[in-house]
Design an enzyme around this catalytic site. Sequence first.
Site, PDB file in Angstrom:
ATOM      1  N   GLU A 117       0.952  -0.626  -5.104  1.00 58.57           N
ATOM      2  CA  GLU A 117       0.023   0.376  -5.475  1.00 58.57           C
ATOM      3  C   GLU A 117       0.830   1.998  -5.436  1.00 58.57           C
ATOM      4  O   GLU A 117       1.052   2.362  -4.464  1.00 58.57           O
ATOM      5  CB  GLU A 117      -1.022   0.673  -4.171  1.00 58.57           C
ATOM      6  CG  GLU A 117      -2.114   1.573  -4.230  1.00 58.57           C
ATOM      7  CD  GLU A 117      -2.418   2.388  -3.061  1.00 58.57           C
ATOM      8  OE1 GLU A 117      -3.574   3.079  -3.283  1.00 58.57           O
ATOM      9  OE2 GLU A 117      -1.890   2.566  -2.324  1.00 58.57           O
ATOM     10  N   ASP A 147       0.634  -1.281  -0.029  1.00 61.20           N
ATOM     11  CA  ASP A 147       0.232   0.116  -0.169  1.00 61.20           C
ATOM     12  C   ASP A 147       0.596   1.383   0.031  1.00 61.20           C
ATOM     13  O   ASP A 147       2.066   1.378   0.582  1.00 61.20           O
ATOM     14  CB  ASP A 147      -0.963  -0.146   1.344  1.00 61.20           C
ATOM     15  CG  ASP A 147      -1.839   1.158   1.268  1.00 61.20           C
ATOM     16  OD1 ASP A 147      -2.647   1.010   0.643  1.00 61.20           O
ATOM     17  OD2 ASP A 147      -1.511   1.982   2.350  1.00 61.20           O
TER      18      ASP A 147
END
Length: 735
Positions: free
Chosen positions: A468, A415
């Site tokens: 990401e 993330d």
Amino acid sequence: MTAGQDCAFAGVDEEQVRALVGGLHRDPFSILGQHPTAHGSIIRVFMPGAETVELLARDTGTPLTRLERVHAEGLFVGVLSHQAAYRLRIAWPEAVQETEDPYSFGMLLGELDLHLIGQGTHYELSHVLGAQATLVDGVPGVRFAVWAPNARRVSVVGDFNSWDGRRNPMRLHPGAGVWELFIPRLGPGDRYKYEIIGPHGQLLPQKADPVARASEAAPGSASIVARPEPFRWTDSEWMSARAARQSESAPISVYEVHAGSWLHLPEEGNRSLDWTELADRLIPYVSGLGFTHIELMPIMEYPFGGSWGYQPLGLFAPTGRYGTPEDFAGFVNRCHEAGLGVILDWVPAHFPTDVFGLAQFDGTALYEHQDPQEGFHQDWNTLIYNLGRNEVKGFLIASALDWLERYHVDALRVDAVASMLYRDYSRKASEWIPNRHGGRENLEAIEFFKHLNSIIAHRCKGAITIAEESTAWPGVTKPPEEGGLGFTFKWNMGWMHDTLHYMEQDPVYRSYNHGAFTFGMVYAFTERFVLPLSHDEVVHGKGSLIRKMPGDEWQRFANLRAYFGYLWAHPGKKLLFMGGEIAQDLEWNHDASLSWNLLDNPQHSGIQRLVRDLNRIYATEPALHATDNDPDAFAWAVVDDSANSVFAMLRTSRDGRSIILAVSNMTPVPRMNYRIGVPKAGLWHELLNTNAHIYGGSNIGNGSSLQTEEISAHGRPTSLALTLPPLSTLLLRWS
């Protein structure tokens, strides 16, 4: 007897005793336990609140001697004629306890372990730090170890010692900054924390264990001693084949899930499912829809449910919200037995400021940067890991490996990578510190990602990592040895934002935004991409996917069906957040279940059936997945018809024996005899029509197959004359 006489009898000076009973002594082993002297072996124990303490022979239980209380706070002393293995019989006001003395055991951590921790290269950190249920000299108990180099004193506290930090102070390994203590007769299930006195003498809030493998579910925050036995896996077939299942040429279609809100049980107070129930219900559902992977939003222990797990504090512990670590391992095992891979969202970018967590862990900025211009995320009110510190870097890499190796997880979706790569991420010009070259790149993060991905590739055969990353950072999926970051795939955030922006436009205006739908192909082969329709797009007032679509009810559903057809035909792996497959009407709410009753409506169940059929075709047609990263296997058949908002792609299998033509009409106007040039003459079979009646459409289409005509179009000598249904995507195959 005066205090001075008591201390003299104890064999230590009054100042040391004062530090001990006040919970301030830095080296309790220098006082407590068994110490040989010229006159025998002196044994000291500190048991605040105990009435009497007696020594027993460890092996036989034979009484050896009764210890004398020499300090009112609970320091007991006795002398044996010779050194002996002993245990204690302690009389408390309401109970009698027999146990071994924690301070009768020697050093347990080895020099190699301590060296590797300091180097940041101990990749099995959860086997060394944290709470290890084990046997020492045949005695069962738990060895605790924690990195806190700047602390004056660290104690283990828990139910077993009334959370009293004076009772079980730990021993420091000075060079490594690691404190350790073996506490006999504790075991799996016991709750604990660390009580720390900082470098300036300040008593800190009790801290959860950074390397705990089990934790209390919120609002509790204690760590829990985990079971030491390895899980009994039955997924060898999956593990041996997963490298091929997760390669760049494999069909990868991901169902993204927030475990706590996929399904609630109204008959049981609307509670969410536990891991066993999710295995029973989620796995067959996802498998039945043809997805290849389940991606779980972060399940590392986190304090605030509203963060959805993206502000974790227990990077080695599955959250206690859904069961035990063994239950989670069982869920992964069941996924593998059903042919599903498991992806976990993993967050090495930042952590929350909760006082029981990593913030100012030993009274200093240990895990985070000292300077808030480097160490504080203004967007999320969180702290940023100091990747320039070996121990912190090693802590994060060991966490990643623990999920992949201990729990057989198949992939980590990392993330907020963009926030880590840029030192000026979401900061004004005066709010960030340049790197040593004066630039904005975070050199420590770059090195961290290269190291992380290299070690995962080396140790975890077939496991993959997904970034990401929302910028144009070059080489995210290139190997580190070629200057890249080494991720296997990268989320294509630009594609998601551009195409959703296009779909939100009324079809009248789409001709003016035509390029938004095609722009992704300009850079589609620069990285290995996943095309996500993620949770981020259906929260915070953005509305659900179906609510983003313009027009009346029929047009909204037709738009979504056409968009899904375009997604599954476009180069790149696929990801869909839960609820999208049933056209969830309401914006996602992490406290509520998906609206499963919608499936009683044929329009919603039609979307679900379409997703199932798209996954089936995607998995069985190599042209749609095996050449995702081959620009020679893609061509636009129609790219510039902005007036009619028509797009047509050609996807070719590696052997050239199969070609897929995907045609999207993004207006509510049917196009009759729409001619498209194709590279091969012969029959083209209609594999899928998103306007079919079974999906909720009006059933306008082309039947089962079409024959090409020797009429040139779009620079090709042969062509098809198609009927393009309104707001639809067609998939046709030549073979």
